[in-house]
Scaffold this motif. Structure first.
Motif, mmCIF file in Angstrom:
data_model
loop_
_atom_site.group_PDB
_atom_site.id
_atom_site.type_symbol
_atom_site.label_atom_id
_atom_site.label_comp_id
_atom_site.label_asym_id
_atom_site.label_seq_id
_atom_site.Cartn_x
_atom_site.Cartn_y
_atom_site.Cartn_z
ATOM 1 N N GLY A 227 -7.889 -23.788 15.374
ATOM 2 C CA GLY A 227 -8.508 -25.069 15.939
ATOM 3 C C GLY A 227 -9.474 -24.784 16.266
ATOM 4 N N GLY A 228 -9.579 -26.084 17.131
ATOM 5 C CA GLY A 228 -11.802 -26.368 17.284
ATOM 6 C C GLY A 228 -12.184 -27.331 18.652
ATOM 7 N N SER A 229 -13.143 -27.080 19.021
ATOM 8 C CA SER A 229 -13.956 -27.973 19.760
ATOM 9 C C SER A 229 -14.067 -29.529 19.648
ATOM 10 N N TYR A 230 -13.611 -30.051 20.242
ATOM 11 C CA TYR A 230 -13.645 -31.328 20.064
ATOM 12 C C TYR A 230 -13.716 -32.386 21.007
ATOM 13 N N CYS A 231 -14.521 -33.468 21.629
ATOM 14 C CA CYS A 231 -14.132 -34.129 22.870
ATOM 15 C C CYS A 231 -14.492 -35.488 22.554
ATOM 16 N N ASN A 232 -14.804 -36.176 23.985
ATOM 17 C CA ASN A 232 -14.970 -38.154 24.142
ATOM 18 C C ASN A 232 -16.739 -37.737 23.429
ATOM 19 N N PRO A 233 -17.077 -39.074 23.209
ATOM 20 C CA PRO A 233 -18.632 -39.239 22.734
ATOM 21 C C PRO A 233 -19.352 -38.792 23.739
ATOM 22 N N ASP B 123 -11.311 -18.710 17.277
ATOM 23 C CA ASP B 123 -12.684 -18.854 18.176
ATOM 24 C C ASP B 123 -11.526 -18.818 19.368
ATOM 25 N N HIS B 124 -11.834 -17.663 20.216
ATOM 26 C CA HIS B 124 -11.170 -18.037 22.227
ATOM 27 C C HIS B 124 -11.703 -16.734 22.852
ATOM 28 N N ALA B 125 -11.789 -17.921 23.970
ATOM 29 C CA ALA B 125 -12.315 -16.964 25.381
ATOM 30 C C ALA B 125 -11.747 -15.211 25.150
ATOM 31 N N PHE B 126 -12.733 -14.505 25.864
ATOM 32 C CA PHE B 126 -12.602 -13.045 26.115
ATOM 33 C C PHE B 126 -12.053 -13.087 27.562
ATOM 34 N N ARG B 127 -10.531 -13.134 27.921
ATOM 35 C CA ARG B 127 -9.492 -13.118 28.862
ATOM 36 C C ARG B 127 -7.732 -12.764 28.995
ATOM 37 N N MET B 128 -7.693 -11.988 30.386
ATOM 38 C CA MET B 128 -6.003 -12.295 30.326
ATOM 39 C C MET B 128 -5.616 -12.929 29.917
ATOM 40 N N PRO B 129 -4.027 -13.195 30.253
ATOM 41 C CA PRO B 129 -2.806 -14.425 30.191
ATOM 42 C C PRO B 129 -3.696 -14.773 31.908
ATOM 43 N N GLY B 130 -3.345 -15.970 32.309
ATOM 44 C CA GLY B 130 -3.169 -15.824 33.604
ATOM 45 C C GLY B 130 -4.476 -16.378 34.252
ATOM 46 N N THR B 131 -5.730 -15.328 33.700
ATOM 47 C CA THR B 131 -6.997 -15.396 34.226
ATOM 48 C C THR B 131 -8.179 -16.380 33.350
ATOM 49 N N THR B 132 -8.970 -16.925 34.240
ATOM 50 C CA THR B 132 -9.831 -18.880 33.363
ATOM 51 C C THR B 132 -11.043 -17.725 32.418
ATOM 52 N N GLY B 133 -11.590 -17.011 32.751
ATOM 53 C CA GLY B 133 -12.331 -16.498 31.721
ATOM 54 C C GLY B 133 -13.383 -17.347 31.121
ATOM 55 N N GLY B 137 -18.329 -16.500 29.170
ATOM 56 C CA GLY B 137 -19.623 -16.818 28.107
ATOM 57 C C GLY B 137 -19.547 -16.251 26.935
ATOM 58 N N LEU B 138 -17.984 -15.553 27.152
ATOM 59 C CA LEU B 138 -18.092 -14.469 25.737
ATOM 60 C C LEU B 138 -16.654 -15.363 25.017
ATOM 61 N N GLN B 139 -16.937 -14.606 23.578
ATOM 62 C CA GLN B 139 -15.426 -15.085 22.308
ATOM 63 C C GLN B 139 -15.693 -14.515 21.645
ATOM 64 N N LEU B 140 -14.469 -13.986 21.882
ATOM 65 C CA LEU B 140 -13.196 -13.288 20.911
ATOM 66 C C LEU B 140 -13.524 -14.026 19.151
ATOM 67 N N LYS B 141 -13.562 -13.419 18.852
ATOM 68 C CA LYS B 141 -13.615 -14.306 17.496
ATOM 69 C C LYS B 141 -12.502 -13.193 16.258
ATOM 70 N N THR B 142 -11.178 -14.019 16.122
ATOM 71 C CA THR B 142 -10.179 -13.375 15.280
ATOM 72 C C THR B 142 -10.508 -13.553 14.240
#
Lengths: 293, 409
Positions: A227-233, B123-133, B137-142
C-alpha cells in the motif's frame, strides 16, 4: 376456447424463445465483506439497501458470503456472469469493497476461459442452462464501477483490527490481496474507481485518506505489491491521488485500465452502505442509474 | 404425416410471436423499473450526479414547445451527452487496450508484475490490534520475500522500527512463531514453530546490528512438509514500554503439479516471437504461466502470459511476444526471457493454486530479428470483434439520441 388457450400459451412460448435471443443489458452488483444476501438469489439486495432503488437496468444482486476466501466463493460470481453476460446479453458491473477483489480475480484468472452461453433464467442456486450449446471467450462486460475498492487490501487486516481468523480477512491483507492476481489484467474493461475519505476512527492504521475501511491506495487503484499513503490535494504532506488513469503524485502508477472518477475531496463519504445504498456506494448507484442502461 | 398440421399451427403463431416480442422489446427498452433513491450531491473531483428522472422525458414529450418542455429536453440532452462520453470512453479504452492480445502486454502496463522476486516492503504504524498507535510517530518497516511459496523455497521476513526521522530503534522480539492457518472448523496437524528474529547476522539476518531483525522460514524443512495451505508468522515486539504486533502470511504448496523439462526455445511464427517451455504435467487443469521480457539494455519490455487448460503428460507452454508490440516499441535485440513462474489454478478451492518451481533470472536470450519480420497487424479475434461491435453500437445509439434531442421533438 381450448384452441384459444392453446394459441395463447404457444404464442407466449414462441415469444419467450424469441426473447432469449434478444440482446439485453443487465446491471450486476457484487457485494463486499459481510455479505448478507441469499446466495444465488439475484433479487436479494439485502447487502445494499431497498431493492426498489434505481441501480441500473435489470439490476441483479450477485451475492456471496463475504466471509470465506475469494477463491472459494468465486463460482457464485462466475455463475452470475455466465447467466447474464454471455451470448447476446451484456453487463454493467458495480462492486463494493472486497467485491473489487472478487471481480478483478475473476477477470484475471478466468477472463480467457471458454464460457457456455446461457439463457438468463437462473434456478434457485443461481445457475442457468445452456442456450445453444456454443461457447464464447470470457464474458460480455462493458465496464466496472468500483465503490471503495479493496483490491489493494486493507491495513485493518494487516493490523488485526478485523478478525484475522476470518478467511476473507486474510485475503484482504495488503500483501496478499496485491499478490493474488495481476490487477492490471482487466481484459480491456475500465474500472471506474470511487474513493471515499470520511474516515477518522482508523486514521492511525489506514495510511493517507481513508473511508474507515480502506485507504486511497486501494480505493484509488494504486499499483504495487504494497500500500501507500495517498491523499486529497488539500493535504500538502502527502502525495495526491490523481483523477483519471495517470500516475499519482510521486510517480506511482495506477493499475492499468483503472480510472479514478470520484475522489472525496469534501471527506463526505464513508465505506458503509448503512442498509440504504449509503457511503461511497451512493455515488456508484447514481452512476449506474445514469449510465447502466 | 403429423408434421403438416403442426407447420400450419406455426403460421398462426407468427403474429402472436411478433406481438409478444414487441411487448418484450418495449419492456426491456424502457426506463429502469424502480424508483430512484435520491442522488448524492456532487463534490470535488466528481462527475455530475445522475439525474435520469422519467418526469423529464415525460415533460419533454408531453409539451415539447413549452418552457418546461424545452428545459426538460435540455436536461435530457445533458444526460445523453454524459452517456455518450461514457460509451466513447469504454470503446476507446477497449480498442486501445486490445491492439495487442491480453497475453502479450507492454511492461509499462504491468509495472508491479515485472520484478516478481523482489521482497514485499511495507510500512506500518507500531501498534497492537485495537489501539490507535498514531501518536507515537513510530514506523514499523517489514519485508517478506514472497507470498506464494513452493517446494523447498524459503522466505525471509524482516522487521525494523524507525522513528519519525528514519533512525533505526532497538526492538525486543518478545515472541515470534509460524503456524498453519487451517480451514474453518478444522484443527491443524502442524505444530507451531518458533522463529528466531534476530539482528545478529544469524538465521536469515543479512547484517548484524543494523536495526533490521530477520528470520527465515523454509516450510519443507521446518515442520510444514506436505502442507497445501496457509502459514502465518506472528511477531510480538516491544520498544521501551510500547508493545507492537505484526504478522506475515504465506501460501505454501509443497508438491508441484508439473515440472519444467529443459530450457526454453524460441520460434518466430506468424509474425510473432514465441517462447516454448517444456514441462511434464502431472495434474491436468488450467495453468497460469507468466514470463518477463527485457530488451538488450535490460529495460523491462513485455509481460507474457499463458492461461489455458492443459492435459497431463509432456507439454509445451507457449508465451507469445506479439508482433505488433515489437513493431510499435522497436526494442533493441536480443531480447531476454527471464523470471518465469507458473501454477495450476484450482477452481473454487483454497489455496487456489499449486505452484510450479519458479524459474528465476535470465532464461534465454533471443536471436536478432529484423523489425520487418514481425507482423504489424492489430490483434484480431472473435472476442475483440464482439466487444468493438457492441461498444460502437452504444456510441452510435447515444449520438443518435443526442441528434434527435438537438433537432427538436
Amino acid at each position: 376456447m381450448r384452441i384459444q388457450s392453446a394459441l395463447k400459451w404457444a404464442a407466449l412460448a414462441v415469444a419467450a424463445v424469441a426473447a432469449s435471443s434478444y440482446a439485453t443489458n443487465y446491471s450486476l452488483w457484487i457485494n463486499g465483506r459481510t455479505g448478507g444476501g441469499q446466495l444465488g438469489n439475484y433479487a436479494d439486495f439485502t447487502y445494499w439497501g431497498p431493492s426498489s432503488a434505481n441501480a441500473g437496468v435489470n439490476k441483479k444482486a450477485v451475492n456471496w458470503d463475504g466471509y470465506n476466501h475469494i477463491s472459494d466463493q468465486n463460482y457464485l460470481v462466475r455463475n452470475a456472469l455466465d447467466c447474464y453476460c454471455t451470448g447476446n446479453n451484456w453487463c454493467y458491473i458495480a462492486v463494493h469493497s472486497a467485491g473489487d477483489l472478487m471481480i478483478g480475480y475473476t477477470l484475471a484468472m478466468y477472463g480467457s476461459s471458454a464460457r457456455y452461453k446461457k439463457t438468463p433464467s437462473p434456478n434457485s442456486s443461481g445457475e442457468c442452462t445452456n442456450s445453444d450449446g456454443t461457447t464464447q471467450t470470457g464474458w460480455n462486460i462493458k465496464w466496472v464501477d468500483v465503490a471503495a475498492g479493496a483490491g489493494g487490501g486493507s491495513e485493518l487486516s494487516d493490523y488485526g483490527d478485523w478478525a484475522v481468523s476470518e478467511p476473507l480477512v486474510s485475503d484482504l491483507k495488503t500483501s496478499t490481496a496485491r499478490a493474488m492476481y495481476d490487477h492490471n489484467n482487466t481484459r480491456g474493461k475500465i474500472f471506474y474507481m470511487y474513493a471515499g475519505a470520511k474516515g477518522t476512527l482508523y486514521s492511525g492504521a489506514l495510511p493517507g485518506q481513508d473511508d474507515e475501511a480502506v485507504a486511497y491506495h486501494s480505493s484509488g487503484g494504486v499499483s504495487g505489491s504494497s500500500g501507500g499513503s495517498y491523499c486529497n490535494p488539500s493535504d500538502w504532506f502527502c502525495n495526491d491521488l490523481t483523477l483519471g488513469t495517470g500516475a499519482n503524485e510521486g510517480g506511482r502508477a495506477k493499475w492499468s485500465n483503472h480510472s479514478v472518477v470520484f475522489r472525496d475531496d469534501g471527506e463526505s463519504y464513508n465505506h458503509y452502505t448503512n442498509g440504504n445504498w449509503g457511503g461511497v456506494v451512493s455515488r456508484v448507484r447514481a452512476d449506474m442509474e445514469l449510465h447502466a442502461q | 404425416m403429423a408434421q403438416g398440421p403442426r407447420r400450419r399451427w406455426l403460421w398462426w403463431l407468427t403474429p402472436a410471436a411478433a406481438v409478444g416480442l414487441g411487448w418484450l422489446v418495449w419492456t426491456f427498452a424502457g426506463e429502469p423499473q424502480a424508483a430512484p433513491v435520491s442522488a448524492a450531491p456532487p463534490s470535488a473531483g466528481a462527475r455530475p450526479a445522475a439525474n435520469t428522472s422519467s418526469q423529464q422525458q415525460a415533460a419533454a414529450s408531453a409539451a415539447p414547445f413549452s418552457a418546461a418542455g424545452a428545459n426538460a429536453r435540455q436536461m435530457q440532452l445533458a444526460l445523453w451527452q454524459q452517456r455518450l462520453e461514457r460509451a466513447q470512453s469504454a470503446l476507446d479504452a477497449y480498442r486501445s487496450s486490445t491492439r495487442y492480445p491480453h497475453e502479450s502486454r507492454p511492461a509499462s502496463e504491468h509495472p508491479d508484475q515485472m520484478q516478481p522476486n523482489q521482497p514485499v516492503a511495507e510500512d506500518h504504524a507500531f501498534r497492537m490490534p485495537g489501539t490507535t498507535g498514531s501518536a507515537n510517530g513510530l514506523q514499523l518497516k517489514t519485508t517478506q520475500e514472497r507470498v506464494f511459496v513452493q517446494g523447498s523455497e524459503s522466505v525471509r521476513f524482516t522487521v525494523s522500527l524507525r522513528d519519525s526521522d528514519g533512525k533505526a530503534l532497538p526492538l525486543r522480539i518478545v515472541r515470534a512463531a509460524a503456524r498453519e492457518v487451517p480451514p474453518a472448523r478444522t484443527a491443524s496437524l502442524y505444530p507451531e514453530v518458533p522463529l528466531d528474529f534476530n539482528d545478529e547476522g544469524n538465521a536469515g539476518d543479512a547484517a548484524a546490528a543494523d536495526g533490521v531483525y530477520s528470520a527465515r522460514l523454509q516450510p519443507a524443512t521446518q515442520g510444514f512438509a506436505g502442507l497445501l495451505g496457509q502459514i502465518r508468522v506472528q511477531v510480538f515486539m516491544q520498544y521501551r514500554d510500547l508493545q507492537g504486533f505484526t504478522y506475515f502470511d504465506i501460501v505454501y504448496s509443497g508438491d508441484a503439479p508439473a515440472s519444467w523439462q529443459g530450457g526454453p526455445r524460441e520460434a518466430l511464427e506468424d509474425g510473432s516471437l514465441n517462447f516454448y517451455l517444456k514441462a511434464d504435467v502431472r495434474e491436468a487443469g488450467r495453468y497460469v504461466v507468466t514470463g518477463r521480457i527485457d530488451d538488450a539494455s535490460g529495460k523491462p519490455f513485455a509481460l507474457l502470459t499463458f492461461n489455458e487448460e492443459v492435459q497431463a503428460g509432456p507439454q509445451e507452454f507457449k508465451l507469445t511476444l506479439f508482433g505488433k508490440l515489437v513493431r510499435d516499441a522497436k526494442p533493441q535485440f536480443p531480447l531476454t526471457l527471464r523470471d518465469v513462474d507458473g501454477f495450476l489454478l484450482r477452481p473454487d478451492a483454497y489455496p487456489d493454486r499449486k505452484l510450479m518451481p519458479r524459474l528465476p533470472g535470465k532464461l534465454l536470450a533471443s536471436k536478432e530479428y529484423p523489425l520487418a519480420s514481425f507482423a504489424d497487424a492489430e490483434w484480431s479475434s472473435e472476442e475483440r470483434d464482439r466487444y468493438l461491435s457492441e461498444l460502437s453500437r452504444d456510441v452510435t445509439q447515444a449520438q443518435t439520441r443526442i441528434d434527435q434531442l438537438a433537432t427538436g421533438p
